[in-house]
Design an enzyme around this catalytic site. Structure first.
Site, PDB file in Angstrom:
ATOM      1  N   CYS A 134     -16.029 -15.955   2.162  1.00 31.04           N
ATOM      2  CA  CYS A 134     -16.216 -15.273   0.872  1.00 31.04           C
ATOM      3  C   CYS A 134     -16.496 -16.245  -0.265  1.00 31.04           C
ATOM      4  CB  CYS A 134     -14.989 -14.431   0.546  1.00 31.04           C
ATOM      5  SG  CYS A 134     -14.604 -13.258   1.833  1.00 31.04           S
ATOM      6  N   HIS A 277     -14.380 -12.682  -6.696  1.00 32.69           N
ATOM      7  CA  HIS A 277     -14.658 -12.120  -5.371  1.00 32.69           C
ATOM      8  C   HIS A 277     -13.980 -10.758  -5.287  1.00 32.69           C
ATOM      9  CE1 HIS A 277     -15.276 -11.447  -1.270  1.00 32.69           C
ATOM     10  NE2 HIS A 277     -14.026 -11.653  -0.896  1.00 32.69           N
ATOM     11  N   ASN A 307     -15.360  -5.204   0.263  1.00 24.65           N
ATOM     12  CA  ASN A 307     -15.505  -6.659   0.331  1.00 24.65           C
ATOM     13  C   ASN A 307     -16.788  -6.991   1.098  1.00 24.65           C
ATOM     14  OD1 ASN A 307     -15.301  -9.391   0.910  1.00 24.65           O
ATOM     15  ND2 ASN A 307     -13.180  -9.307   1.628  1.00 24.65           N
TER      16      ASN A 307
HETATM   17  N1  ACO Z   1      -4.384   2.722   6.643  1.00 26.73           N
HETATM   18  C1  ACO Z   1      -3.077   2.991   6.706  1.00 26.73           C
HETATM   19  N2  ACO Z   1      -2.141   2.057   6.918  1.00 26.73           N
HETATM   20  C2  ACO Z   1      -2.558   0.800   7.073  1.00 26.73           C
HETATM   21  C3  ACO Z   1      -3.901   0.448   7.043  1.00 26.73           C
HETATM   22  C4  ACO Z   1      -4.839   1.463   6.830  1.00 26.73           C
HETATM   23  N3  ACO Z   1      -6.168   1.229   6.765  1.00 26.73           N
HETATM   24  N4  ACO Z   1      -4.008  -0.889   7.227  1.00 26.73           N
HETATM   25  C5  ACO Z   1      -2.763  -1.360   7.368  1.00 26.73           C
HETATM   26  N5  ACO Z   1      -1.874  -0.343   7.290  1.00 26.73           N
HETATM   27  C6  ACO Z   1      -0.438  -0.388   7.401  1.00 26.73           C
HETATM   28  C7  ACO Z   1       0.020  -1.597   8.169  1.00 26.73           C
HETATM   29  O1  ACO Z   1      -0.021  -1.308   9.551  1.00 26.73           O
HETATM   30  C8  ACO Z   1       1.426  -1.785   7.647  1.00 26.73           C
HETATM   31  O2  ACO Z   1       2.255  -0.907   8.329  1.00 26.73           O
HETATM   32  P1  ACO Z   1       3.712  -1.422   8.863  1.00 26.73           P
HETATM   33  O3  ACO Z   1       4.425  -1.859   7.607  1.00 26.73           O
HETATM   34  O4  ACO Z   1       4.260  -0.222   9.520  1.00 26.73           O
HETATM   35  O5  ACO Z   1       3.378  -2.580   9.769  1.00 26.73           O
HETATM   36  C9  ACO Z   1       1.339  -1.293   6.219  1.00 26.73           C
HETATM   37  O6  ACO Z   1       0.136  -0.540   6.115  1.00 26.73           O
HETATM   38  C10 ACO Z   1       1.323  -2.399   5.184  1.00 26.73           C
HETATM   39  O7  ACO Z   1       0.504  -3.447   5.631  1.00 26.73           O
HETATM   40  P2  ACO Z   1       0.286  -4.734   4.768  1.00 26.73           P
HETATM   41  O8  ACO Z   1      -0.508  -5.704   5.551  1.00 26.73           O
HETATM   42  O9  ACO Z   1       1.572  -5.201   4.159  1.00 26.73           O
HETATM   43  O10 ACO Z   1      -0.570  -4.136   3.580  1.00 26.73           O
HETATM   44  P3  ACO Z   1      -1.001  -4.887   2.286  1.00 26.73           P
HETATM   45  O11 ACO Z   1      -0.431  -4.215   1.134  1.00 26.73           O
HETATM   46  O12 ACO Z   1      -0.860  -6.378   2.381  1.00 26.73           O
HETATM   47  O13 ACO Z   1      -2.572  -4.572   2.286  1.00 26.73           O
HETATM   48  C11 ACO Z   1      -4.615  -5.708   2.800  1.00 26.73           C
HETATM   49  C12 ACO Z   1      -3.368  -5.023   3.353  1.00 26.73           C
HETATM   50  C13 ACO Z   1      -5.394  -4.672   2.025  1.00 26.73           C
HETATM   51  C14 ACO Z   1      -5.436  -6.210   3.971  1.00 26.73           C
HETATM   52  C15 ACO Z   1      -4.230  -6.867   1.886  1.00 26.73           C
HETATM   53  O14 ACO Z   1      -3.272  -7.674   2.515  1.00 26.73           O
HETATM   54  C16 ACO Z   1      -5.395  -7.740   1.474  1.00 26.73           C
HETATM   55  O15 ACO Z   1      -6.226  -7.337   0.685  1.00 26.73           O
HETATM   56  N6  ACO Z   1      -5.425  -8.985   1.939  1.00 26.73           N
HETATM   57  C17 ACO Z   1      -6.421  -9.963   1.501  1.00 26.73           C
HETATM   58  C18 ACO Z   1      -7.806  -9.709   1.998  1.00 26.73           C
HETATM   59  C19 ACO Z   1      -8.719 -10.781   1.461  1.00 26.73           C
HETATM   60  O16 ACO Z   1      -8.615 -11.201   0.333  1.00 26.73           O
HETATM   61  N7  ACO Z   1      -9.633 -11.301   2.244  1.00 26.73           N
HETATM   62  C20 ACO Z   1     -10.392 -12.396   1.625  1.00 26.73           C
HETATM   63  C21 ACO Z   1     -11.409 -12.892   2.263  1.00 26.73           C
HETATM   64  S1  ACO Z   1     -12.152 -11.953   3.545  1.00 26.73           S
HETATM   65  C22 ACO Z   1     -13.276 -13.080   4.233  1.00 26.73           C
HETATM   66  O17 ACO Z   1     -13.292 -14.261   3.947  1.00 26.73           O
HETATM   67  C23 ACO Z   1     -14.240 -12.536   5.210  1.00 26.73           C
END
Ligand code: ACO
Length: 350
Positions: A134, A277, A307
């Site tokens: 990214c 980003h 994203n």
């Molecule tokens: N729908 C419903 N529930 C979901 C989903 C979904 N699509 N995805 C995950 N969950 C659940 C998980 O299973 C978890 O359940 P559990 O607690 O029973 O295990 C719960 O939701 C919470 O999961 P978290 O991982 O804590 O959710 P979080 O609030 O961290 O959000 C996310 C996840 C959106 C992926 C976030 O962590 C994020 O944005 N991370 C950074 C992404 C990023 O910046 N990437 C950058 C670069 S990408 C690249 O370089 C290609």
């Protein structure tokens, strides 16, 4: 993390700088292309166990664009590039350099940039891809800027382009709701420096390979060549430890932003627009808190595109320029974070 590159470099090529002083590098045109097909959060509910409400509240994303099956990353890139060339009034034949930032190349070899060159008819250009996930667009800007400042080239096309839908695991709700396809492009030109300084003013880049395992696309390379096992293990798709990535993204982007501002003697108070980003609204909100900047100074479009990795910043930048949010003279801070880990921040005066 910081690279103390000077704002301008001494002239090297007499043909470019005869009688002029130092050079500066300006963006003289922007463009973007996103596929027509919109995939909403409601449609996501029919694909994986998720809900419209979860996706919107956890990420800020409502919908994303998905490329057609026959469309490759270079097709998206070439469409964005044509728009940028039109906006700049620059002919493809004038382009000396094409850098394509992507993690979803058409093929492992040759580079996507070479396919773009062929589509544009930019036969004079030197072409290569740059892979910094990214952060790829900001890394590419930095590389292209220094090739131009060295005086060996005058005009560069820098493109961020992704067809992430081809590398998305549509069975994995943790990742498939996040990504989208698209491309953004800018035309860079080396010009005699002016006062006050215009164009790209400063830039920092950084990486931390110790954390590479948190965001990978493991299959199909030399570590895990394509095989029945890599296919069965779904190793040809993006894998992400989201929570860890989130934490590092906020810290690294805030530090990179401060580093780039410090390098050109600015503070956040001097910045008119931050183009971050576009991974997650909550990440951008957390950066706003760290930098003490209100949200209305961030340009965001992740609600509509999700994203798009290397394409996110140039697509947002093009939109902000076309809808006249960014105006001549504005100070713009771009900041990114991605797999590698990699990060970067760039300050420019539009
Ligand atoms: N729908 C419903 N529930 C979901 C989903 C979904 N699509 N995805 C995950 N969950 C659940 C998980 O299973 C978890 O359940 P559990 O607690 O029973 O295990 C719960 O939701 C919470 O999961 P978290 O991982 O804590 O959710 P979080 O609030 O961290 O959000 C996310 C996840 C959106 C992926 C976030 O962590 C994020 O944005 N991370 C950074 C992404 C990023 O910046 N990437 C950058 C670069 S990408 C690249 O370089 C290609």
């Amino acid at each position: 993390m910081k690279t103390d590159f000077p704002d301008t470099a001494p002239p090297i090529s007499p043909s470019l700088t005869a009688g002029a002083g130092a050079l500066t590098v300006r963006m003289v045109g922007t463009g973007c292309y996103v596929p027509e097909r919109i995939m909403t959060n409601a449609e996501m509910e029919t694909i994986v166990d998720t809900s419209e409400e979860w996706i919107l509240t956890r990420t800020g994303i409502s919908e994303r664009r998905i490329a057609r099956s026959g469309q490759a990353t270079s097709d998206l890139a070439a469409s964005a590039a044509r728009q940028a060339l039109d906006a700049a009034g620059v002919a493809a034949a004038e382009v000396d350099l094409i850098v394509t930032a992507t993690i979803s190349p058409d093929m492992l070899m040759p580079s996507t940039a070479c396919f773009v060159q062929s589509q544009l008819g930019a036969s004079a250009a030197t072409c290569f891809d740059l892979e910094a996930a990214c952060s790829g667009f900001l890394y590419s800007l930095e590389v292209a800027r220094h090739l131009l400042l060295a005086g060996r080239m005058r005009t560069a096309l820098v493109i961020g382009a992704e067809k992430l839908s081809a590398f998305t695991d549509w069975d994995d709700r943790n990742t498939c709701v996040l990504f989208g396809d698209g491309a953004g492009a800018v035309v860079l030109r080396a010009e005699p420096a002016t006062a006050p300084a215009r164009g790209i003013l400063s830039s920092v880049t950084g990486s931390d390979g110790d954390l590479a395992h948190l965001l990978t696309l493991p299959g199909g390379g030399s570590r895990f060549p394509a095989s029945g096992e890599t296919l069965a293990g779904r190793m040809h798709y993006l894998k992400m430890t989201g929570r860890e990535v989130f934490k590092h993204a906020v810290r690294c982007m805030a530090e990179a932003a401060n580093g780039a501002l410090e390098q050109c003697g600015f503070t956040v108070a001097d910045v008119d627009w931050i183009v971050p980003h576009q991974a997650n609204l909550r990440i951008i909100q957390a950066i706003g808190q760290r930098l003490n900047v209100p949200m209305d100074r961030f340009y965001m479009n992740l609600e509509h595109y999700g994203n798009m990795s290397a394409a996110s910043i140039p697509v947002a930048l093009d939109e902000a320029v076309r809808n006249e949010k960014i105006r001549p003279g504005d100070v713009v801070l771009m900041v990114a974070f991605g797999g590698g880990f990699t990060w970067g921040a760039t300050v420019m005066r539009w």
